[in-house]
Scaffold this motif. Structure first.
Motif, PDB file in Angstrom:
ATOM      1  N   ARG A 151      -1.633  -9.113  -0.048  1.00 14.51           N
ATOM      2  CA  ARG A 151      -2.938  -8.182  -0.280  1.00 14.51           C
ATOM      3  C   ARG A 151      -2.770  -6.913   0.306  1.00 14.51           C
ATOM      4  O   ARG A 151      -2.626  -7.065   1.607  1.00 14.51           O
ATOM      5  N   ARG A 152      -3.125  -5.949  -0.295  1.00 13.53           N
ATOM      6  CA  ARG A 152      -3.519  -4.416   0.251  1.00 13.53           C
ATOM      7  C   ARG A 152      -4.854  -3.850   0.338  1.00 13.53           C
ATOM      8  O   ARG A 152      -5.604  -4.160  -0.890  1.00 13.53           O
ATOM      9  N   PRO A 195      -0.033  -1.011  11.367  1.00 10.48           N
ATOM     10  CA  PRO A 195       0.598  -1.335  10.220  1.00 10.48           C
ATOM     11  C   PRO A 195       2.164  -0.842  10.293  1.00 10.48           C
ATOM     12  O   PRO A 195       2.942  -1.312   9.648  1.00 10.48           O
ATOM     13  N   ALA A 196       2.740  -0.247  11.059  1.00  9.79           N
ATOM     14  CA  ALA A 196       4.131   0.086  11.260  1.00  9.79           C
ATOM     15  C   ALA A 196       4.803  -1.103  11.988  1.00  9.79           C
ATOM     16  O   ALA A 196       6.051  -1.171  11.804  1.00  9.79           O
ATOM     17  N   ASP A 252       7.750   3.962   1.991  1.00  9.99           N
ATOM     18  CA  ASP A 252       7.272   3.535   0.892  1.00  9.99           C
ATOM     19  C   ASP A 252       6.055   4.123   0.152  1.00  9.99           C
ATOM     20  O   ASP A 252       5.831   4.100  -1.076  1.00  9.99           O
ATOM     21  N   ILE A 253       5.143   4.819   1.095  1.00  8.08           N
ATOM     22  CA  ILE A 253       4.082   5.585   0.470  1.00  8.08           C
ATOM     23  C   ILE A 253       4.335   7.024  -0.131  1.00  8.08           C
ATOM     24  O   ILE A 253       4.221   7.315  -0.983  1.00  8.08           O
ATOM     25  N   LEU A 254       5.463   7.575   0.570  1.00  9.65           N
ATOM     26  CA  LEU A 254       6.047   9.004  -0.182  1.00  9.65           C
ATOM     27  C   LEU A 254       6.758   8.677  -1.220  1.00  9.65           C
ATOM     28  O   LEU A 254       6.777   9.496  -1.979  1.00  9.65           O
ATOM     29  N   SER A 255       7.108   7.510  -1.325  1.00 10.40           N
ATOM     30  CA  SER A 255       8.131   7.133  -2.398  1.00 10.40           C
ATOM     31  C   SER A 255       7.162   6.780  -3.656  1.00 10.40           C
ATOM     32  O   SER A 255       7.730   6.654  -4.914  1.00 10.40           O
ATOM     33  N   ALA A 290      -1.945   0.214   3.149  1.00 16.17           N
ATOM     34  CA  ALA A 290      -1.235  -0.954   3.879  1.00 16.17           C
ATOM     35  C   ALA A 290      -1.501  -2.254   3.515  1.00 16.17           C
ATOM     36  O   ALA A 290      -2.555  -2.455   2.744  1.00 16.17           O
ATOM     37  N   ILE A 291      -0.816  -3.175   4.119  1.00 13.81           N
ATOM     38  CA  ILE A 291      -1.217  -4.643   3.849  1.00 13.81           C
ATOM     39  C   ILE A 291      -2.575  -4.910   4.610  1.00 13.81           C
ATOM     40  O   ILE A 291      -2.714  -4.419   5.538  1.00 13.81           O
ATOM     41  N   ARG A 292      -3.540  -5.540   3.850  1.00 12.96           N
ATOM     42  CA  ARG A 292      -4.739  -5.878   4.274  1.00 12.96           C
ATOM     43  C   ARG A 292      -4.565  -7.338   5.224  1.00 12.96           C
ATOM     44  O   ARG A 292      -4.666  -8.401   4.469  1.00 12.96           O
TER      45      ARG A 292
END
Length: 449
Positions: free
Chosen positions: A4-5, A347-348, A357-360, A366-368
């Motif tokens: 879940r995100r 989150p890191a 993953d965000i930049l790509s 982030a995962i919730r």
């Protein structure tokens, strides 16, 4: 069960990938992602031999190698303490004025810097002194701005402080400056003075803990004197292109803390001292500040953004980062209207690859975690510590959005606390909970759930 995100509006993430040049050092971060500090408890530790404390281990170095390969613009370390017996946590890195620019400790810090920077990230060390937040189980006495003992919290007892003498203050200044010079020579790109979360510098900044009547107490200009003297001595000892930043607190910007009206003086001082950046965060051991349930905070996402709005108008040359609550690309991009960078901590630990993953475009948030984790500071801090330990063991961090995994972890946390209580204050026992479920320890690192 699928991961879940957080839900995020679709936005162009290009602003997050823009380089950031620091005006005073001239260093350039390759993007706007700032991996903020967390407690790792992965440095060496010895109860009896101080010289064997605080050396980066192969596990700690591996953790930074992994962050270094995942597109973080800046990687900030966990606390690096400046005394062997006045430290934030067992397992911190340590550099004291007695540590030479050679030998196993120095070589380990060199390797830590090398692997962090291998793919173009900058590495900045968070250097700290706990002051009155020193745990009594580590040492019974300590120094602070004033002789005001920290009240017990969550079962923890704190050392009894005395008001720091001029000799104590000189030692603190030398400690921060030596650590900066040491890290500069070891290949780090900069340091961050930890002036937040109730540590020693914050104790001098806040009227709540600083009741001195000498030149280090009273007005905000006087309470800034320690920061000023540390910064000037650091600058004197390091190369011109070495980043010097500072972390400051939102909780201290309240009644009996640093008042909003004093923010202008503080920010002007930071720029005069040529701090490359200010990381704005919040909380201390008495009132952490994270996980606010205010509706505006939940919508805003970044916990301390209201505080930031009082500060940023007074910072033009010094860059501004904010750590605390960023989870979606929509909120991150929106915040860049008033910030220069986005600080991400827990989150890191869950997703070391999050910046990449965000930049790509692979993920938009982030995962919730399951309900109850974000607002439980003790639980969320421990989960992050256990997840970092998983990473260096070659395991994918367990999924905080999986209720069964979280329930299993809570059981492990309960066992950990029982062992801690049974240790009866022994410094032999430290670290984060060990995971017992094969379902969350057998998943190879790099294979997402």
């Amino acid at each position: 069960m699928p991961v879940r995100r957080y839900d995020s509006a679709v936005v162009d993430v290009a602003p997050l990938g823009q380089p950031l040049k620091f005006e005073f050092s001239g260093k350039v971060a390759k993007n706007r992602f700032y991996k903020a500090s967390m407690a790792e408890d992965l440095a060496s530790w010895s109860v009896e031999n101080f010289e064997e404390r605080g050396i980066p281990t192969k596990e700690l170095i591996e953790l930074y190698r992994i962050w270094g390969e995942n597109e973080w613009g800046i990687i900030a370390t966990g606390n690096i303490d400046i005394e062997f017996d006045m430290l934030d946590l067992v397992g911190d890195g340590i550099i004291t004025p007695e540590c030479p620019f050679s030998g196993p400790r120095f070589e380990a810090f060199q390797e830590m810097a090398k692997v962090s920077k291998a793919n173009g990230s900058l590495i900045v060390a968070q250097v700290t002194h706990p002051g009155r937040q020193l745990a009594a189980r580590i040492r019974k006495d300590t120094i602070s701005a004033s002789a005001i003992q920290h009240p017990p919290k969550n079962g923890a007892e704190y050392a009894r402080p005395r008001e720091a003498t001029k000799e104590d203050i000189a030692r603190v200044i030398d400690g921060f400056a030596h650590a900066a010079e040491y890290l500069d020579k070891a290949g780090f790109d900069g340091i961050q003075l930890h002036g937040a979360h109730g540590y020693l510098i914050a104790q001098f900044l806040s009227e709540l803990s600083n009741q001195r009547t000498d030149e280090y107490g009273g007005s905000i200009s006087s309470r800034l004197r320690l920061v000023s003297e540390i910064a000037r001595e650091v600058k004197r000892r390091v190369r011109p292109d070495f980043i010097v930043g500072i972390k400051v607190n939102s909780v201290e910007f309240q009644e009996k803390g640093i008042k909003p009206a004093e923010a202008r003086i503080m920010c002007e001082t930071f720029q005069e001292l040529e701090f490359d950046y200010v990381e704005l965060s919040g909380g201390n051991h008495e009132e952490i500040g994270y996980g606010s349930k205010k509706e505006t905070t939940l919508k805003r996402e970044a916990y301390f953004l209201e505080f930031v709005r009082d500060i940023v108008p007074h910072l033009s040359r010094t860059k501004k980062f904010l750590t605390g609550g960023f989870r979606t690309t929509a909120a991150m991009v929106d915040a860049l209207a008033i910030l220069d960078g986005i600080g991400i901590a827990r989150p890191a630990a869950q997703e070391p690859r999050l910046a990449r993953d965000i930049l790509s475009g692979k993920v938009t948030s982030a995962i919730r975690p399951v309900d109850g984790i974000v607002n439980d500071v003790m639980l969320s801090a421990n989960t992050a510590g256990s997840q970092m330990a998983q990473i260096v063991r070659g395991q994918e961090p367990f999924d905080l959005s999986d209720e069964k995994a979280v329930e299993s972890y809570k059981a492990d946390l309960g066992t950990h606390f029982q062992k801690f209580a049974a240790a009866n204050g022994s410094l032999e026992f430290h670290g984060f909970p060990e995971l017992s479920s094969p379902n969350i320890t057998s998943h190879p690192y790099g294979v997402p759930y």
